[in-house]
Design an enzyme around this catalytic site. Structure first.
Site, PDB file in Angstrom:
ATOM      1  N   LYS A  14       1.021  -1.264   0.050  1.00 44.24           N
ATOM      2  CA  LYS A  14      -0.163   0.245   0.151  1.00 44.24           C
ATOM      3  C   LYS A  14       1.003   1.078   0.124  1.00 44.24           C
ATOM      4  O   LYS A  14       2.481   1.194   0.117  1.00 44.24           O
ATOM      5  CB  LYS A  14      -0.827   0.201   1.285  1.00 44.24           C
ATOM      6  CG  LYS A  14      -2.067  -1.466   1.093  1.00 44.24           C
ATOM      7  CD  LYS A  14      -2.874  -1.384   2.377  1.00 44.24           C
ATOM      8  CE  LYS A  14      -3.836  -2.485   2.618  1.00 44.24           C
ATOM      9  NZ  LYS A  14      -4.581  -2.585   3.237  1.00 44.24           N
ATOM     10  N   TYR A  54     -12.342  -4.276  -3.670  1.00 44.44           N
ATOM     11  CA  TYR A  54     -12.704  -4.440  -2.366  1.00 44.44           C
ATOM     12  C   TYR A  54     -14.097  -5.052  -2.778  1.00 44.44           C
ATOM     13  O   TYR A  54     -14.890  -6.358  -1.209  1.00 44.44           O
ATOM     14  CB  TYR A  54     -13.325  -3.446  -1.410  1.00 44.44           C
ATOM     15  CG  TYR A  54     -11.730  -3.281  -0.520  1.00 44.44           C
ATOM     16  CD1 TYR A  54     -11.130  -4.648   0.261  1.00 44.44           C
ATOM     17  CD2 TYR A  54     -10.549  -2.348  -0.889  1.00 44.44           C
ATOM     18  CE1 TYR A  54      -9.910  -4.341   0.647  1.00 44.44           C
ATOM     19  CE2 TYR A  54      -9.323  -2.030  -0.630  1.00 44.44           C
ATOM     20  CZ  TYR A  54      -8.218  -3.282   0.213  1.00 44.44           C
ATOM     21  OH  TYR A  54      -7.947  -3.503   0.951  1.00 44.44           O
ATOM     22  N   ARG A 119      -1.105 -15.129   3.879  1.00 48.04           N
ATOM     23  CA  ARG A 119      -1.149 -13.726   4.935  1.00 48.04           C
ATOM     24  C   ARG A 119      -0.480 -14.356   6.272  1.00 48.04           C
ATOM     25  O   ARG A 119      -0.828 -13.190   6.750  1.00 48.04           O
ATOM     26  CB  ARG A 119      -2.939 -14.364   5.595  1.00 48.04           C
ATOM     27  CG  ARG A 119      -3.528 -14.612   4.192  1.00 48.04           C
ATOM     28  CD  ARG A 119      -4.921 -13.076   4.331  1.00 48.04           C
ATOM     29  NE  ARG A 119      -5.600 -12.891   4.917  1.00 48.04           N
ATOM     30  CZ  ARG A 119      -6.204 -12.011   4.994  1.00 48.04           C
ATOM     31  NH1 ARG A 119      -6.409 -10.935   4.180  1.00 48.04           N
ATOM     32  NH2 ARG A 119      -7.626 -11.874   5.971  1.00 48.04           N
ATOM     33  N   THR A 125      -5.618  -7.743  10.460  1.00 55.40           N
ATOM     34  CA  THR A 125      -4.964  -6.735   9.893  1.00 55.40           C
ATOM     35  C   THR A 125      -4.498  -5.505  10.269  1.00 55.40           C
ATOM     36  O   THR A 125      -4.385  -4.168  10.169  1.00 55.40           O
ATOM     37  CB  THR A 125      -7.190  -6.307   9.524  1.00 55.40           C
ATOM     38  OG1 THR A 125      -7.064  -8.082   8.903  1.00 55.40           O
ATOM     39  CG2 THR A 125      -7.726  -5.312   8.587  1.00 55.40           C
ATOM     40  N   ASN A 156      -1.858  -0.825   7.113  1.00 51.77           N
ATOM     41  CA  ASN A 156      -1.224  -2.072   8.015  1.00 51.77           C
ATOM     42  C   ASN A 156      -0.688  -2.243   6.350  1.00 51.77           C
ATOM     43  O   ASN A 156       0.217  -3.556   6.547  1.00 51.77           O
ATOM     44  CB  ASN A 156      -2.101  -2.688   7.861  1.00 51.77           C
ATOM     45  CG  ASN A 156      -3.355  -2.718   7.286  1.00 51.77           C
ATOM     46  OD1 ASN A 156      -3.117  -2.600   5.306  1.00 51.77           O
ATOM     47  ND2 ASN A 156      -4.501  -3.435   7.261  1.00 51.77           N
ATOM     48  N   HIS A 159      -1.365  -5.645   1.065  1.00 52.86           N
ATOM     49  CA  HIS A 159      -2.894  -6.600   1.145  1.00 52.86           C
ATOM     50  C   HIS A 159      -2.501  -7.951   0.918  1.00 52.86           C
ATOM     51  O   HIS A 159      -1.831  -7.829   0.057  1.00 52.86           O
ATOM     52  CB  HIS A 159      -3.684  -5.565  -0.075  1.00 52.86           C
ATOM     53  CG  HIS A 159      -4.883  -6.802  -0.012  1.00 52.86           C
ATOM     54  ND1 HIS A 159      -5.778  -6.713   0.099  1.00 52.86           N
ATOM     55  CD2 HIS A 159      -5.493  -7.192  -1.318  1.00 52.86           C
ATOM     56  CE1 HIS A 159      -7.007  -7.831  -0.131  1.00 52.86           C
ATOM     57  NE2 HIS A 159      -6.121  -8.190  -1.486  1.00 52.86           N
ATOM     58  N   GLU A 170      -8.438 -11.595  -8.019  1.00 54.70           N
ATOM     59  CA  GLU A 170      -8.267 -10.700  -7.107  1.00 54.70           C
ATOM     60  C   GLU A 170      -6.887 -10.219  -8.462  1.00 54.70           C
ATOM     61  O   GLU A 170      -6.586  -9.465  -8.942  1.00 54.70           O
ATOM     62  CB  GLU A 170      -7.505 -10.627  -6.166  1.00 54.70           C
ATOM     63  CG  GLU A 170      -8.571 -10.029  -5.207  1.00 54.70           C
ATOM     64  CD  GLU A 170      -7.709 -10.280  -3.803  1.00 54.70           C
ATOM     65  OE1 GLU A 170      -8.813  -9.206  -2.874  1.00 54.70           O
ATOM     66  OE2 GLU A 170      -7.117 -10.026  -3.476  1.00 54.70           O
TER      67      GLU A 170
HETATM   68  P1  ADP Z   1      -7.463  -7.369   5.505  1.00 52.52           P
HETATM   69  O1  ADP Z   1      -6.744  -6.149   4.629  1.00 52.52           O
HETATM   70  O2  ADP Z   1      -6.563  -7.762   6.081  1.00 52.52           O
HETATM   71  O3  ADP Z   1      -8.261  -8.732   4.025  1.00 52.52           O
HETATM   72  P2  ADP Z   1     -10.225  -6.315   5.813  1.00 52.52           P
HETATM   73  O4  ADP Z   1     -10.608  -6.512   4.002  1.00 52.52           O
HETATM   74  O5  ADP Z   1     -10.822  -7.173   6.567  1.00 52.52           O
HETATM   75  O6  ADP Z   1      -8.847  -6.804   5.822  1.00 52.52           O
HETATM   76  O7  ADP Z   1      -9.572  -5.190   4.511  1.00 52.52           O
HETATM   77  C1  ADP Z   1      -9.536  -4.082   4.188  1.00 52.52           C
HETATM   78  C2  ADP Z   1      -8.242  -2.882   4.856  1.00 52.52           C
HETATM   79  O8  ADP Z   1      -9.656  -2.045   5.107  1.00 52.52           O
HETATM   80  C3  ADP Z   1      -7.582  -3.554   5.931  1.00 52.52           C
HETATM   81  O9  ADP Z   1      -5.860  -3.779   5.174  1.00 52.52           O
HETATM   82  C4  ADP Z   1      -7.516  -1.842   6.528  1.00 52.52           C
HETATM   83  O10 ADP Z   1      -7.006  -1.391   4.944  1.00 52.52           O
HETATM   84  C5  ADP Z   1      -9.480  -1.277   6.687  1.00 52.52           C
HETATM   85  N1  ADP Z   1      -9.627  -1.745   7.487  1.00 52.52           N
HETATM   86  C6  ADP Z   1     -10.547  -2.622   7.499  1.00 52.52           C
HETATM   87  N2  ADP Z   1     -10.984  -2.631   8.859  1.00 52.52           N
HETATM   88  C7  ADP Z   1     -11.106  -1.414   9.039  1.00 52.52           C
HETATM   89  C8  ADP Z   1     -11.681   0.025  10.096  1.00 52.52           C
HETATM   90  N3  ADP Z   1     -11.973  -1.263  11.108  1.00 52.52           N
HETATM   91  N4  ADP Z   1     -11.220   0.614  10.072  1.00 52.52           N
HETATM   92  C9  ADP Z   1     -10.220   1.633   9.624  1.00 52.52           C
HETATM   93  N5  ADP Z   1     -10.120   0.636   8.072  1.00 52.52           N
HETATM   94  C10 ADP Z   1      -9.950  -0.996   8.144  1.00 52.52           C
END
Ligand code: ADP
Length: 189
Positions: A14, A54, A119, A125, A156, A159, A170
């Site tokens: 990211k 997404y 992962r 996350t 974070n 992805h 994806e």
């Molecule tokens: P991952 O990226 O670990 O698969 P998700 O698909 O649940 O997680 O979420 C996508 C992205 O959205 C996360 O990597 C993070 O950057 C952001 N995100 C997820 N949940 C939250 C939240 N509650 N508040 C702020 N940002 C969030």
């Protein structure tokens, strides 16, 4: 079903990962476990690309919203909203801004159990609770409470696809077939 050695997963570093010069560090972690890089490119995503990515998973907004509410409950804190869909919409709004703010490095990694291995190495996350030794656990300090307060996405660094079916969708969304390269690593010769 494809052989498990041919499993592929989509990763993107990211904008915070690129801006913090962590591209090499992140790639190194996937290389040293033995995964094979079969596609790579850099671009600044558009809002449409972020939404398409997404919203590939039906019900993503509600799931991500529910996870946010549960994470507050686990810490014994009142969530900003109890409406999962509204919470999910807020997460997507944050992602539109976060991921279009600069370049991302997109990659396809291939190898046995690529989806779950990546992962595991990435970590969970929310960086506050990501395990030590994972990319998120080692290099970033952020939480849902901090990101909610600042009205932004949780930062974070990367992805990584959540499942094999999600990964295939994806990969197809971001890469054309001729951008995925067939070659052999030394250990495969
Ligand atoms: P991952 O990226 O670990 O698969 P998700 O698909 O649940 O997680 O979420 C996508 C992205 O959205 C996360 O990597 C993070 O950057 C952001 N995100 C997820 N949940 C939250 C939240 N509650 N508040 C702020 N940002 C969030």
């Amino acid at each position: 079903m494809a052989h498990h050695k041919d499993e592929r997963t989509l990763v993107f570093i990211k904008p915070d990962g690129v801006q913090r010069s962590l591209v090499g560090e992140i790639i190194r972690r996937f290389e040293r476990i033995g995964l094979k890089l079969v596609g790579v490119k850099m671009l600044v995503p558009t809002v449409k690309q972020v939404e398409d990515h997404y919203l590939l998973e039906p019900g993503w907004k509600e799931t991500v919203g529910r996870k946010a509410i549960e994470s507050y409950a686990k810490k014994g804190i009142e969530p900003p909203t109890k409406d999962a869909l509204a919470a999910g919409e807020k997460v997507l709004e944050g992602l539109r801004k976060y991921l279009t703010s600069g370049p991302v490095v997109l990659m396809v990694w291939k190898g046995a159990h690529a989806v779950s291995i990546v992962r595991k190495i990435a970590g969970s996350t929310e960086p506050l609770t990501s395990d030590v030794g994972t990319i998120r656990g080692d290099f970033v300090l952020d939480s849902y409470q901090m990101s909610d307060k600042d009205n932004r996405s949780v930062r974070n660094l990367l992805h990584a696809s959540g499942s094999v079916t999600e990964a295939e969708k994806e990969v197809a969304l971001w890469f054309s077939n001729d951008e995925l390269i067939k070659y052999r690593l030394v250990q495969e010769q």
